[in-house]
Design a protein around this motif. Structure first.
Motif, PDB file in Angstrom:
ATOM      1  N   LEU A   1       0.860  -1.181   0.000  1.00  0.00           N
ATOM      2  CA  LEU A   1       0.000   0.000   0.000  1.00  0.00           C
ATOM      3  C   LEU A   1       0.897   1.232   0.000  1.00  0.00           C
ATOM      4  N   LYS A   2       0.320   2.371  -0.382  1.00  0.00           N
ATOM      5  CA  LYS A   2       1.114   3.601  -0.391  1.00  0.00           C
ATOM      6  C   LYS A   2       1.644   3.925   1.002  1.00  0.00           C
TER       7      LYS A   2
ATOM      8  N   VAL B   1       5.530   9.705  -2.651  1.00  0.00           N
ATOM      9  CA  VAL B   1       5.064   8.365  -3.009  1.00  0.00           C
ATOM     10  C   VAL B   1       3.873   8.450  -3.958  1.00  0.00           C
ATOM     11  N   ASN B   2       2.942   9.338  -3.686  1.00  0.00           N
ATOM     12  CA  ASN B   2       1.776   9.484  -4.563  1.00  0.00           C
ATOM     13  C   ASN B   2       2.193   9.825  -5.988  1.00  0.00           C
ATOM     14  N   ALA B   3       3.142  10.752  -6.125  1.00  0.00           N
ATOM     15  CA  ALA B   3       3.595  11.162  -7.463  1.00  0.00           C
ATOM     16  C   ALA B   3       4.332  10.036  -8.171  1.00  0.00           C
TER      17      ALA B   3
ATOM     18  N   THR C   1      -5.756   1.303  -1.885  1.00  0.00           N
ATOM     19  CA  THR C   1      -5.460   0.462  -3.049  1.00  0.00           C
ATOM     20  C   THR C   1      -4.164  -0.303  -2.832  1.00  0.00           C
ATOM     21  N   ALA C   2      -4.210  -1.588  -3.122  1.00  0.00           N
ATOM     22  CA  ALA C   2      -2.998  -2.413  -3.069  1.00  0.00           C
ATOM     23  C   ALA C   2      -2.325  -2.382  -4.434  1.00  0.00           C
ATOM     24  N   TYR C   3      -1.005  -2.225  -4.436  1.00  0.00           N
ATOM     25  CA  TYR C   3      -0.240  -2.178  -5.683  1.00  0.00           C
ATOM     26  C   TYR C   3       0.697  -3.384  -5.749  1.00  0.00           C
TER      27      TYR C   3
END
Length: 333
Positions: free
Chosen positions: A27-28, A42-44, A70-72
């Motif tokens: 996750l983020k 991290v978002n960018a 959201t899982a990445y």
């Protein structure tokens, strides 16, 4: 200022990619906590990696605290490598071929007869494998011979001498191609698999199959010592092997191997030797080396590693070499 900002951005991207490659799912909030990067950064970066398909968006999951997130997942199928190992099998050449993803997982593998030893036939084998996956981005090849700037300078029974392998395969595929000596690839691969540091050390690798001349690697501080025309360490030009020829018995092979270890130990004083040998032969190799008076008298005492699975080490070395071709693949460093 802009150049500095780009440098910081690349460094942050590198850190996040290494983390995600090793973690696979995150996750983020995990990414920010574990990498030390800010949530904004991290978002960018995640947005960029999703756009470039390095990351795959998964389902919403509920963390212990806070809202669903959201899982990445790292996309190991972002790229594929085609790996080829030309090798001796019972006195004849074959080509082992593999297509692997960025995790090293094979989606295709075959062994092809290479008794028709021509560069054109090698190109045909490579072309056939490339048709299996249009997402292949790089080609890595190991050859039983010395390679200088992609051309074979000395090879298995001189059958591949002067082949411009790299140029031929680049023209065939339009892809980046790396071609390297099989003993070099084995030494690199075994070091990676066993987590043997190649920095600030000297490693000598020896691949010496029966009824063949030895392949010898010299690795100093992480760099291959190649010499003129990449002939450094070419075992068949050691005077005693030029006189005695290819060993036909295990006893002669052991004696020749011991002499190679003694010579390279005296000249290079390596930190370690990596010797390719079958598991059932390890005891005989170690006992024979221990019986040699010259090694006892030499002041350098290297660590002796025995590689029981030459082909596994070759695959790992080829995989690493293919990844090193591209500076974007930070996670393989």
């Amino acid at each position: 200022m802009e150049a500095r900002a780009n440098l910081i951005r690349e460094r942050n991207l590198r850190r996040l990619l290494v983390y995600l490659y090793r973690k696979e799912h995150a996750l983020k909030v995990d990414m920010a906590r574990d990498t030390g990067l800010s949530v904004v950064t991290v978002n960018a970066l995640v947005r960029k990696l999703v756009e470039e398909k390095w990351l795959l968006e998964g389902e919403q999951v509920q963390p212990k605290l806070g809202r669903p997130a959201t899982a990445y997942t790292f996309n190991y199928n972002h790229e594929f490598f085609a790996l080829f190992a030309v090798k001796d099998r019972n006195g004849k050449l074959v080509v082992d071929a593999k297509i692997v993803n960025l995790k090293g997982e094979a989606e295709f593998q075959e062994t092809v007869d290479f008794s028709g030893i021509t560069l054109d036939n090698l190109c045909k084998i490579v072309y056939s494998v490339l048709q299996k996956n249009p997402e292949i981005s790089k080609i890595a090849v190991s050859i039983p011979g010395k390679i200088s700037e992609g051309q074979v300078t000395s090879s298995w029974h001189s059958k591949l001498d002067d082949w411009p392998v790299m140029k031929a395969l680049q023209e065939l595929s339009g892809l980046p191609v790396v071609v390297q000596n099989d003993a070099h690839v084995m030494t690199l691969g075994y070091s990676l698999l066993q987590r043997i540091s190649i920095r600030k050390t000297t490693i000598v690798g020896v691949f010496f199959p029966l009824q063949s001349m030895p392949g010898i690697t010299i690795l100093i501080d992480g760099k291959l010592m190649e010499g003129n025309h990449s002939l450094a360490g070419e075992g068949k030009y050691l005077p005693f092997l030029m006189d005695s020829g290819v060993p036909q018995t295990k006893g002669k092979q052991l004696a020749d191997l011991a002499q190679i270890v003694e010579i390279y130990n005296a000249v290079l004083a390596p930190t370690s030797f990596i010797l390719a040998a079958e598991k059932e032969d390890e005891q005989a190799v170690r006992e024979f080396l221990a019986s040699r008076p010259h090694l006892d008298l030499q002041p350098n005492t290297p660590t002796i590693y025995i590689d029981h699975d030459f082909q596994k080490s070759v695959w790992q070395g080829l995989f690493w070499l293919a990844a090193q071709y591209d500076e974007k693949l930070y996670f393989f460093e």
